[in-house]
Design a protein around this motif. Structure first.
Motif, PDB file in Angstrom:
ATOM      1  N   ARG A   1       0.849  -1.188   0.000  1.00 14.18           N
ATOM      2  CA  ARG A   1       0.000   0.000   0.000  1.00 14.18           C
ATOM      3  C   ARG A   1       0.889   1.245   0.000  1.00 14.18           C
ATOM      4  O   ARG A   1       1.956   1.225   0.600  1.00 14.18           O
ATOM      5  CB  ARG A   1      -0.872  -0.002   1.252  1.00 14.18           C
TER       6      ARG A   1
ATOM      7  N   ARG B   1      -5.639   7.463  -2.388  1.00 15.72           N
ATOM      8  CA  ARG B   1      -4.407   6.660  -2.443  1.00 15.72           C
ATOM      9  C   ARG B   1      -4.238   5.702  -1.264  1.00 15.72           C
ATOM     10  O   ARG B   1      -3.660   4.638  -1.401  1.00 15.72           O
ATOM     11  CB  ARG B   1      -3.154   7.528  -2.586  1.00 15.72           C
ATOM     12  N   ASP B   2      -4.783   6.071  -0.097  1.00  9.28           N
ATOM     13  CA  ASP B   2      -4.565   5.231   1.087  1.00  9.28           C
ATOM     14  C   ASP B   2      -5.615   4.138   1.281  1.00  9.28           C
ATOM     15  O   ASP B   2      -5.513   3.338   2.208  1.00  9.28           O
ATOM     16  CB  ASP B   2      -4.510   6.112   2.342  1.00  9.28           C
TER      17      ASP B   2
ATOM     18  N   GLY C   1       2.962   4.286   0.939  1.00  2.89           N
ATOM     19  CA  GLY C   1       3.455   4.677   2.258  1.00  2.89           C
ATOM     20  C   GLY C   1       4.290   3.601   2.929  1.00  2.89           C
ATOM     21  O   GLY C   1       5.180   3.920   3.728  1.00  2.89           O
TER      22      GLY C   1
END
Lengths: 394, 394
Positions: free
Chosen positions: B104, B140-141, B106
């Motif tokens: 993911r 995005r997260d 990050g």
């Protein structure tokens, strides 16, 4: 002097593609190369051009179907049975890095552009062919459509509801799949050429590509003897991991493991299902999946999608609406990703088409085009012939 | 001294890939690179390895699911939170051409391998990331599964029967699509590196890839305002160009134009349909498509598939059976094309997996592997560490 490059940003901006493709599989391949920066010169028959120029919907007098797939390319009309026009093609091939075509096997040979003759005359050219069944094998001469390769490969047999008929995948995956794999094969051959100095032959079959996309189904059959069938939208091994209907539409819910299952049934106000003997372990839930789905879905049908997405999402469980095309068209995520590109008609009107999903084409060396032109038939013919004349004179 | 190459044939045989991917989208990307000749070194967590090692079916003690997607790669177990193991990874990255991961967004930053730090330490490395929604944008997260991106993108809304629910495409097109586009983007970035000396960032989102595969549906909505829905297997613009049921199974028939339609109804013994007012022109047939299908299918149900395929095929009309996976598994065409590759378990048993459908990987410089190994966890760890030690000493 050489033909000039596209002037577009992108990792393939030093490459020139001569594009003899028509309809979808081949033009999608060259579209990807164009989106990655290559200069793509589309050769069309003078009488009518690519047949896909006549496919609806018509947007401002041009086929939007054609425009979306041929944006960012140039068009020159050449009659491949006319000597003078063949000399133009030969001059272009002499300058090009890639030739791509999707005629039926044998057609290029008859036109005098067999793989052997191309390899001899243009040894550094990468020659990519896309066909229904490939350039080899007992079926090579058979006609193929997207529907035919979806049917033959087994793709339709595993797509659909368990109680429904085999179903074509709702997008032309037979054509598009072949186009993407072909682009990958072609760029890989270009990489090899830097090492060897030699171009080479790329022979991609639509059928092979469908079988590749079915790899897990063939694996399952070959490794375990199980014949894959249609199971709708559910996960084959996990319950609940499926589509559910609310009172105003559908959503998907994905749970993995007991804790997530228990959080789900509590979140939707059915905590007693957490200790229901039929659904205690993953194995129990899989075995009783149909009963669970009926019971759970009846409950979800008592409220709307927005409500359920909120309570299920707040419990930390992956879920999402099943969107229509309309729902997603204004998505802030797609906007942020620059997924759409304006395609301009001959008269300057434009609509939003989908850009290739490869960030390097968008991020490297300079700004990307916000608007692209789809060429009318032979729109660039005069300019391209002029370039060749200048080259010959210099 | 440098790390050795794969020794396999193929256009990418000079490239080394460090592979941090798990599950499907990322491993499929690195599988394509391996099939094209690259040496792929898969980094796995020492405790359990790639989670897909536990997905059924189990073949001779190993997950056939894992084996099919990780054949032809090497495995080394590294704990990315352990200093010594991180030094091994750093040494590998120093030697590699490509890094690919599908954590993911990050996670790599937290591990100390942000895009910025990679660009600084390994400027010629191509750094490919595959994620649900990409490295940018408001979503995005969020977590993503194949089912989630099929649901969000609109893919499910256009897949299925008109009177049925939205349906997941029966193969993991959300994962596989992202894997193929990512491989194309990565090889393109490698091509650019030859020009610039610099590697670069490849940021591929599963959602963007689904939208790309839906390009004709987005085009239709944006160019004409029409909202695409589910239409089963039929062609949106041509009738008959669809699935039909016989008394023992399904087939597809594709007619284009009046002459082909007339030949079809004669071939099946219903010549009166050729002059039926409801079906005279393409427009008539499209307008009365449902009635035609019901009437025509009732007739086909009076005999078996083999009979109809014979008479329709003899009339020169494209048609084919809708095959199951079993039907195609022994196809002479797939055999001739070399579509399958034997995958060997740790104990030497093997089953047939699907090879990538790109002929250059099969045709260039030397014979292709008929059998490939799927590595057990850390099977190559000792040898790879030994290679690094020799390099350091030389």
């Amino acid at each position: 002097m050489t033909l000039s490059h596209s002037g577009k940003p992108g990792p393939l901006s030093d490459l020139i593609v001569i594009d003899l493709t028509r309809y979808l599989s081949g033009p999608y391949c060259s579209l990807l190369l164009a989106d990655l920066g290559a200069r793509v010169i589309k050769i069309e028959s003078p009488a009518t051009g690519d047949d896909s120029r006549y496919v609806p919907p018509i947007f401002d007098g041009q086929s939007a179907y054609f425009m979306s797939i041929n944006r960012g390319k140039e068009s020159i009309a050449l009659d491949l049975k006319n000597e003078e026009d063949r000399r133009v093609l030969d001059s272009l091939l002499n300058e090009a890095d890639i030739l791509v075509e999707n005629f039926r096997p044998g057609v290029m040979d008859k036109l005098g552009y067999s793989a052997e003759s191309i390899a001899q005359r243009y040894p550094s050219l990468v020659y990519g062919s896309i066909s229904g069944f490939g350039q080899t094998g007992p079926w090579r001469d058979l006609p193929a459509y997207d529907l035919v390769v979806q049917a033959l490969s087994g793709m339709m047999s595993i797509n659909g509801q368990p109680d429904g008929p085999p179903t074509r995948v709702g997008t032309s995956i037979g054509d598009l799949g072949a186009g993407i794999y072909a682009a990958l094969a072609i760029v890989s051959a270009i990489h090899e050429r830097a090492r060897t100095g030699r171009g080479g032959r790329v022979d991609v079959a639509m059928l092979d590509c469908q079988v590749a996309l079915l790899e897990s189904h063939y694996m399952r059959y070959h490794a375990s003897g199980e014949v894959p069938g249609r199971i709708g939208s559910r996960h084959p091994l996990i319950t609940p991991f499926d589509t559910f209907e609310c009172n105003d539409g559908y959503l998907v819910i994905c749970t993995v493991g007991d804790a997530m299952y228990q959080a789900l049934v509590k979140a939707v106000g059915r905590p007693e299902l957490a200790s229901d003997e039929r659904y205690l372990t993953p194995q129990d839930r899989l075995r009783n999946g149909e009963v669970f789905k009926a019971e759970f879905e009846a409950h979800l049908k008592t409220a709307n999608r927005e409500h359920w997405l909120k309570v299920i999402g707040q419990a930390g469980i992956p879920c999402s609406p099943i969107n229509s095309i309309t729902d997603m068209s204004d998505s802030p995520q797609l906007e942020a990703r620059g997924v759409f590109v304006n395609v301009e008609s001959a008269n300057g009107f434009s609509y939003k088409a989908v850009r290739s999903p490869m960030k390097p084409a968008m991020a490297t060396s300079g700004a990307i085009n916000e608007t692209e032109r789809a060429p009318t038939l032979d729109q660039d013919g005069e300019r391209i012939r002029g370039e060749l004349l200048k080259m010959a004179a210099s």
